[in-house]
Every structure is written in C-alpha cells, then in structure tokens.
Design an enzyme around this catalytic site. Structure first.
Site, PDB file in Angstrom:
ATOM      1  CE  LYS A  77     -18.529   5.880 -10.122  1.00 14.00           C
ATOM      2  NZ  LYS A  77     -19.920   6.234 -10.531  1.00 14.00           N
ATOM      3  CB  SER A 152     -21.128   3.031 -12.441  1.00 10.15           C
ATOM      4  OG  SER A 152     -21.281   4.398 -12.117  1.00 10.15           O
ATOM      5  CB  SER A 176     -24.074   5.509 -11.162  1.00 10.97           C
ATOM      6  OG  SER A 176     -24.073   4.795 -12.368  1.00 10.97           O
TER       7      SER A 176
END
Lengths: 506, 96
Positions: A77, A152, A176
């Site tokens: 990420k 997310s 997330s």
C-alpha cells in the site's frame, strides 16, 4: 508450470520455486504482463514502473536471500515507506515524495527474499472505506467495475483478487484491510495492535493503526504474518511478545473450539450478508465448533467512539504537513491565503499574522483532499478547549468499556464471529457525499481496532448479484494462531477462495 | 439545534492551518454538525467511574540503550525540502 502462475497462492509458488519447476523471472514477467493489461481499467496500482521492477528482480534473484519469500513479489500500500520509491498516501501533499528509508515490514519482507511492488492505491491518508478519496482516482472492484473495492486498502485487495498481486500488505485503522478483503473476496488480517512494527508506516491514528496481509488464502495470510510480525526497537509500541508458528498451527479440525456470537445492532445489515454468515456458522458447527453467546457492551457505539479518537489522532499526525521539510508547498502569492480580511459583512474571521502562516494555510488547503480536511477539522474540534472532556475524553472512556467487553467475552469463547461489513460492495459514488453513511459501513470492523484485538475476514459466499461476502473472526490479543486456525478450517471446507473474478480472466 | 456553526468551523480550520473557501466552510459545517450530532449518543453512557484508554497495550516507558546508530545522511533529508538554503530548510520571511 507455465500457464497463469499469478493465479497460484504464494505457498504453492514457493514449493515450485524450491523444486525448480517455477522460475521467479517467469513469474514476475507474467505478473507484469498481467498488470500492464489489466491495471489501466482497475487502477489497483497508481503507477507501475516495469523497468525498475525488472532491475529489482535481477538483483533479488542473483543476490537476494533464499528465504521464505525468495522470488515472490509482494504488493504494498502507498502509505508504507520504501527507500527511493515514490510513497504518497494517495495524496497531492506527498506527490513526488521518495522516502530516505524503508518501513520495518519492507525490510522484513526483503530479508526473506521478496520483491517489493509499491504503490497500491488507497484512500487519501487511509481516510475512507471505498478508495474513492485517492488523489489519483478510485480503484474499481475487479468483480464489478461499477462498484468500489472497499477501502482504504482497496488497491491492495483489488490487486490480490484480480491476480495483479500474489499477496499484499495493507493497513487497518478501522477496517481498512478487512472490509476491502470482504468486498473483493480475498483474505485480510488486522493483527493485534503492537504485533507488527509501524515504523515507516505513514501515521493516521497511532493508537489504532496496524499493518497486515491481504492474500488469496489463509495459508498465505499466516505465511506473510509470520514474516512481518515481531518486536522492533524502532517502534516503541511494538510488543515484545513471542511470535507463534502461524503456518504450522493451521489444522482442519475445530473440535472443542468455542465460537462467541455477540448481540449487535443489525440495522442496515443486508439480508444476503446475514444469510451467508448464518450458513458459515453452520459449517463451523459441522466442523466441531460450538456456539457461546457473548455480550459486547457498547459495540453499537463503536463508530461514534472511533470517529472521535481516530480524527483526534489524525489531526495531530497530519499537523506535520506544513510545506517545510518535505512534500507539497503552495507557491507564494498563488491561491487565496488567510481569507477574511476586510470582508466586512460577516463576523471577523481569523487571519494569518504573517507570510509563514499564510504559506502553511495555502499548502494544507491545496495539498489535502476533502475527506482529509473534514477529519482534520473534526479532530481539532474534539481536542479543542471546551470540547475536550465532552468528546475526546468521553471517547477514551467508552473505549475502555468496549475493551473490557472483549476481555470478558474472551473468557468464555476462543473466537468471535460477525459479518465483516453490513453490505457487499456498494456502487462508486453512492456514499461519497454522505460521510456519515460512509463511516457506518465500518460498523462491524471498528471495535477490533478500539480493543486492539486481531481480526480476519475470509470469503463466505456471494450475494445474488455475485458480490463476495466476508466472514469476520476476532480473537483475543496475540492469539493470531488460534484465529488463523479457525479461518483455515472454515476455508478448507468451502470453495469460495477458488472462485476468481470473471473480469480477471478476460 | 446545530452543535457547530460555520463560524466555529472557520475558527477551528484556522487553528488547523487550513484556509477554507467560503462554500467549502459552509458544506463542512453542515457535515460536521451531522457527525457531531451522531456522536452525541455517547453522552448517554455513564462513565464517571471509568478510566480513559489512550493505548490498549500495557507498555510504558519503553527505552533502549543510548548507543550510536546509523542514521539517514542530512543530504538525503534536505533534498526532499520544497525549498532549501545550504544546510537549512527555507521558509517565507517572518520578521520584516
């Protein structure tokens, strides 16, 4: 072994590489071809630099340690620092930022021989549940491009689901990792707070953030966790607790395992999600587990609690973006700085006393997106004099009650089961202009962050329009081994993890 | 009744060093009000006897030996600065 290596789980590829039947070069080249073809429509990665990746591949294959992830590419990420690789948190504020050091999790992956693929898309600064707040633009759900991948860590989950990644790291502050894993039909684990070092993770809410794996199956999840878990002197909140053998502990039997079933508000719970979770419970009983009713007091207030604590911490963490040491800086004279001077008709507004403050204001106004500003203002508000006791302190006290609820529940059961999300993936744009509705989609995931306990989402079936549903399992602190064992036993008795998105086969 | 109005939002935005546009401040005020109304539900929970939890792990006063460690060279940090002057970060003039 040449067709679609990218579809295989990491543990199978590792065996093939060891036996010499799979060449890491072929694996990475296949993956790159696949990314080049599919990523432009999915946007799971913000950018991929094939030449840079090929250079890394050669370095790794020739000189990398032959560890547990030798020759395996792992996607990360965009909020995890990788030396020299652009790391932006999907924000204009950090566009062009190339960190001078790597996160501890990156060092640990590399020490096992992994190849790092950076830049998985995300909500800006991890603020969101749909990956739509990314400055780069949204990631699409690989099973339906009209729908969000969750967030997310939406880029990481979408990449794993569509075979644009073999395994990925995400981060989870309120769900997330687990919610996008559920929306994309893959496995996602948020470890115990302190189980994995946060050094080099760009901070959102420091008492809630954890890094964890998003993978094609539970065995890969256990493998990646065993690599990234452990104490780190560089993170004073990482726990010096022994790391269990997560892979070795996986077994198909659930004999004697006590499954806690909490009472919680089912307002907004989709009927098909309820059915799939009900069916999953029957599977658990068939495997030998038995149900125990548990109470989790105030779990229905977890969102209210979370949005006080998380935004308070975020407003503090994001104070560092001031256009001085790194990141974006607004150009002098450009844009409107401290406004309000001489606007007469309205009440006097605060104004900047000097050019430096005006620069801070313009930089932050231009560098942050809408959701980031919303959270900074909310967090600053709940921390401000006069509101601190009513909001922030109150939130911290309710957090204590929520944590105590889990402590009591885990005296009576081994693992708690809940849905991961009240619905399957929603449509792009559906909740973007209604922040409270967006926040409510995290209702079942948030309490694990407040209590610090580990939780995993595993696929447990599909809705009638073919959207995956996630089953969430939670265990007591540092009991990831138990958590993964139950997840593994469930997974092995189902076929869900073999059902690939149709779109990825095009 | 509104919990928060636009003027308060603008004040808080200033404290957070954000220069909101007029329309943005109005929109944020109504959204923040909705969120703060939702958060009010916590007031119904009795917490007089409850201690706050700012951190879930029972860790405190973590220290390490004070030994020299390798660190990032200053140049690697300074080249990330939007503006610099030799070994310094450069900011707009504060004192006339």
């Amino acid at each position: 072994m040449s067709e679609s290596l990218c579809r295989l789980p990491i543990h199978q590829l590792r065996q093939a590489i060891e036996r010499g039947t799979c060449d890491p070069r072929e694996l990475v080249h296949q993956l790159l071809d696949h990314i080049t073809q599919r990523n432009p429509s999915l946007s799971a990665y913000m950018t991929v630099d094939p030449e840079r990746l090929k250079r890394q591949l050669e370095e790794r294959v020739q000189h990398g340690p032959r560890g547990r992830l030798f020759g395996i590419p792992i996607t990360v990420k965009d909020n995890l620092c990788v030396t020299g690789e652009e790391t932006t948190c999907a924000s204009r504020m950090l566009t062009g930022f190339r960190p001078p050091y790597s996160a501890t999790v990156i060092e640990r992956l590399r020490a096992e021989g992994a190849i790092i693929i950076p830049r998985a898309n995300m909500d800006e600064f991890a603020f969101g549940s749909s990956t739509e707040t990314s400055h780069f633009g949204p990631t699409k759900n690989p099973r339906d491009p009209e729908r969000v991948p969750g967030g997310s860590s939406g880029g990481s989950a979408a990449a794993v689901a569509s075979d644009l990644a073999l395994g990925a790291l995400g981060t989870d502050t309120g769900g997330s990792i687990r919610q996008p894993a559920a929306f994309c039909g893959v496995v996602g684990l948020k470890p115990t707070y302190g189980r994995v070092s946060r050094y080099g993770l760009i901070a959102f809410a420091s008492s809630l953030d954890q890094i964890g794996p998003i993978t094609k199956d539970v065995t890969d999840c256990a493998l990646l966790l065993s690599v990234i878990a452990g104490h780190d002197p560089k993170d004073s909140t990482s726990a010096p607790t022994k790391v269990d053998d997560y892979v070795g502990g996986l077994s198909p039997s659930l004999q004697g395992v006590r499954i806690g079933l909490p009472a919680f508000s089912d307002k907004g719970l989709d009927e098909m999600v309820r059915e799939r979770v009900g069916e999953a419970l029957k599977t658990l009983w068939r495997l030998g587990a038995r149900p125990v009713e548990v109470a989790l007091p105030h779990i229905d207030q977890s969102i209210a609690t979370y949005y006080i604590i998380a935004t308070a911490e975020a407003s503090s963490n994001l104070a560092r973006y001031d256009g001085v040491q790194y990141g974006y800086r607004a150009q002098e004279g450009k844009g409107q700085g401290a406004r309000g001077e001489g606007e007469g008709s309205r009440s006097p507004k605060p104004t900047a006393q000097n050019a430096l403050i005006a620069m801070y204001q313009r930089t932050r106004q231009e560098g942050f997106g809408e959701e980031a500003k919303r959270r900074i203002i909310l967090g600053t508000y709940v921390l401000s004099r006069g509101y601190y006791d009513a909001y922030y302190l109150k939130g911290l006290k309710v957090r204590t009650l929520i944590k105590q609820g889990f402590d009591e529940a885990f005296k009576r059961c081994d693992v708690i089961v809940m849905p991961t999300s009240p619905t399957a993936a929603f449509r792009l744009g559906e909740k973007l202009d209604d922040p409270l509705q967006m926040y409510l989609s995290d209702i079942y995931t948030i309490s694990a962050n407040l209590a610090g306990v580990p939780a995993v989402s595993v696929p447990c079936g599909f809705t009638s329009n073919d959207q995956p549903v996630g089953l969430q399992l939670l265990a007591n602190t540092f009991e990831e081994a138990k958590l993964l064992q139950v997840a593994y036993a469930y997974e092995q008795s189902t076929e869900w993890h073999h059902r690939k998105p149709v779109i990825s086969e095009q | 009744m509104a919990v928060v109005n636009q003027q308060e939002v603008e004040q808080v935005a200033f404290l957070a060093r954000l220069a909101l546009a007029e329309a943005e401040a109005a929109k944020l005020a109504s959204q923040l009000d909705q969120i703060l109304q939702y958060v009010q539900q916590l007031q119904a929970i009795p917490t007089d006897e409850v201690k706050p939890t700012s951190h879930v792990l029972a860790l405190s006063n973590i220290t390490r030996p004070d030994q020299r460690q390798p660190c990032v060279p200053p140049e690697d940090v300074l080249r990330l600065a939007p503006e610099r002057h030799n070994q310094f970060f450069k900011v707009p003039k504060i004192i006339e």
